[in-house]
Structures are given as structure tokens and as C-alpha cells.
Write a protein that holds these residues in place. Structure first.
Motif: not given
Length: 271
Positions: A65-72, A89-92, A102-103, A108-110
Motif C-alpha cells: 500500500p502507498d507509503r506503507f512499510g513491509m512488516p519485518k 513492485h517498487s518505484d524508480r 521501499l528501500h 528485506d526481499v534481497r
């Protein structure tokens, strides 16, 4: 992963996510779209809803969601449930617009232990029928990016690249910066829309015009200042050079903005 394994789509009801889900279904894949109010309930703020959504899923698509961080705790839970591939899905513009959430999600994904692909699209063509639609209909678009050309990309092309990453191994471990085939300024995009609608659309690229518009919409000055700073940096970055990634991944040209504008006008988007 087998072709009959469900692919989880988080963020599957919006502009891009709905297209990802539709393309997967058209390819004969089993798709599980989970959302707060959908048939399969999923709430980022309620870890109790995660297990049912993740169960039996080896591959998932994540659009936050917009401006929402992924829970750890989420990616470790996904790994325990059997997820082995993640497409984020990130953002250029994550650096320019200071999208710290998103950073962190990309990091976290990597580091998750899953196979991963990160997709960073530029501005969507479809932003002109969502975020900017009211301005277009009113005949005056204000955005303090007066001349720098952007890599506007069609949501269908974004979804096609993301589906390729979900269903094949070739894009694993890559960060894909994707743009449309032609860079154009916001003023030039407004001109394309004016041409196909036959109605005037004035573009105001000044910071003062943008501030006045945002204040009239009720945005506080602190938020407006942060947005102007981001857009100023975007202008200072200069013209975007199309990356050609869409063409390389899909083996075909990406959709040009002019074609999008004509099709959208025919759908009555700005009527």
C-alpha cells in the motif's frame, strides 16, 4: 514450482496488481488474490491473516500500500510457509521521492533467502486517469517539474514484466528499472491528452502554482514542502533515458504514451 501451484498476489486490486492477476489467469495459472476485503482475507496489520494467504504458495507478488512499510515479520513467515520466490513492485523514484519504506522492503526481499526480482517502474500512463484525472478534467495540471522528460510506462507493460518474473527463472536476482519507449515531459504528456480530447489542458510547471493547488486541496504546508523538494530533485535529475528493459524482457516494443492517450480518451476516461 509447478504450473498448477497457486501464485499469491498481494496488492492485486489496483492498477498494476489487477493486471498481474489477470495475466496470470490468462496464462492458465492458479491465482490467489488476498486483500483486506476480498474472498481471501489478508491484512498487513493483522499477522493472524497471513498464514491462510501464504499456505501452499511457492511464489508471490508484493505491491505494498502507498507509503506503507513491509512488516519485518512477514518475509520470515512467508519463508516458513514455503514461499521460494518473491517479485516486489517498487518505484524508480524511490531515492528522489524519499520512499524509505521501499528501500527497506527491497533490502528485506534481497536478504530474505528467497529467489527475488525487484521491478522499479517509472511514472504510469494511467496516473493521468487516477492521481491526475481531476486536474485533467478541470483543464489545468500543476506539477513543479517544468521540463525534465519522464519515462512514462503503461501499466499493462509493467504487469507483463512482473508476470515474466513470477513465471520464469531468467529474471531472478535482478533489479529491473523499466520505462516506456519514449521519454516526455509532463507538459508534453498534457499536450498529447489535449490533442486526443480536443479540450484545453494547461500545464503549470511552477512551484507556486503547485503550492496553491495543493493548499486548495487541504494539504498541510509541511507535506507540500516535502513534495516540492522531491519534484525539484526530479527536475534537476534531467531527462530520463528509456532503459529498453521492457523491450528486452518482452521481445516487443512498450506502449507509447500517444497510443495510451488515444485509447483512454476513447474509453471516456476524461469525459
Amino acid at each position: 514450482m509447478t504450473d498448477d501451484s497457486p501464485i499469491l498476489v498481494l496488492g492485486g486490486t489496483g492498477t498494476v496488481g489487477s493486471r498481474v492477476a489477470a495475466r496470470l489467469r490468462d496464462d492458465g495459472r492458479e491465482v490467489r488474490v488476498a486483500s483486506r476485503h476480498g474472498e481471501r482475507r489478508f491484512d498487513w496489520d493483522d499477522p493472524g491473516t497471513w498464514a491462510a494467504a501464504l499456505s501452499g504458495v511457492p511464489v508471490m507478488f508484493v505491491l505494498l500500500p502507498d507509503r506503507f512499510g513491509m512488516p519485518k515479520a512477514f518475509l520470515p513467515a512467508a519463508l516458513r510457509a514455503g514461499v521460494r520466490r518473491v517479485v516486489l513492485h517498487s518505484d524508480r523514484g524511490l531515492d528522489i521521492m524519499r520512499l524509505d519504506h521501499l528501500h527497506e522492503a527491497e533490502r528485506d526481499v534481497r536478504e530474505s533467502g528467497c529467489s527475488w526480482t525487484i521491478v522499479r517502474p517509472d511514472w504510469f500512463h494511467q496516473d493521468f486517469e487516477t492521481f491526475f484525472r481531476d486536474a485533467v478534467v478541470a483543464g489545468r495540471l500543476c506539477l513543479p517539474v517544468p521540463s525534465a522528460r519522464q519515462g512514462f510506462i503503461d501499466a499493462d507493460d509493467i504487469a507483463a514484466v512482473e508476470v515474466a518474473a513470477l513465471t520464469g527463472d531468467e529474471l531472478a536476482g535482478q533489479v529491473l528499472e523499466i520505462t516506456g519507449p519514449r521519454a516526455l515531459s509532463f507538459g508534453e504528456a498534457a499536450g498529447e491528452i489535449e490533442r486526443v480530447t480536443g479540450r484545453p489542458l494547461v500545464f503549470d510547471g511552477t512551484a507556486d502554482g503547485y503550492r496553491q493547488t495543493m493548499r486548495a486541496g487541504g494539504l498541510p504546508d509541511e507535506m507540500i514542502d516535502a513534495l516540492v523538494a522531491g519534484f525539484t530533485t526530479l527536475e534537476e535529475r534531467g531527462d530520463t533515458e528509456p532503459t529498453g528493459v521492457v523491450e528486452k524482457v518482452l521481445g516487443r516494443p512498450g506502449r507509447d504514451f500517444a497510443g495510451y492517450a488515444s485509447e483512454a480518451a476513447a474509453r471516456g476516461v476524461w469525459s
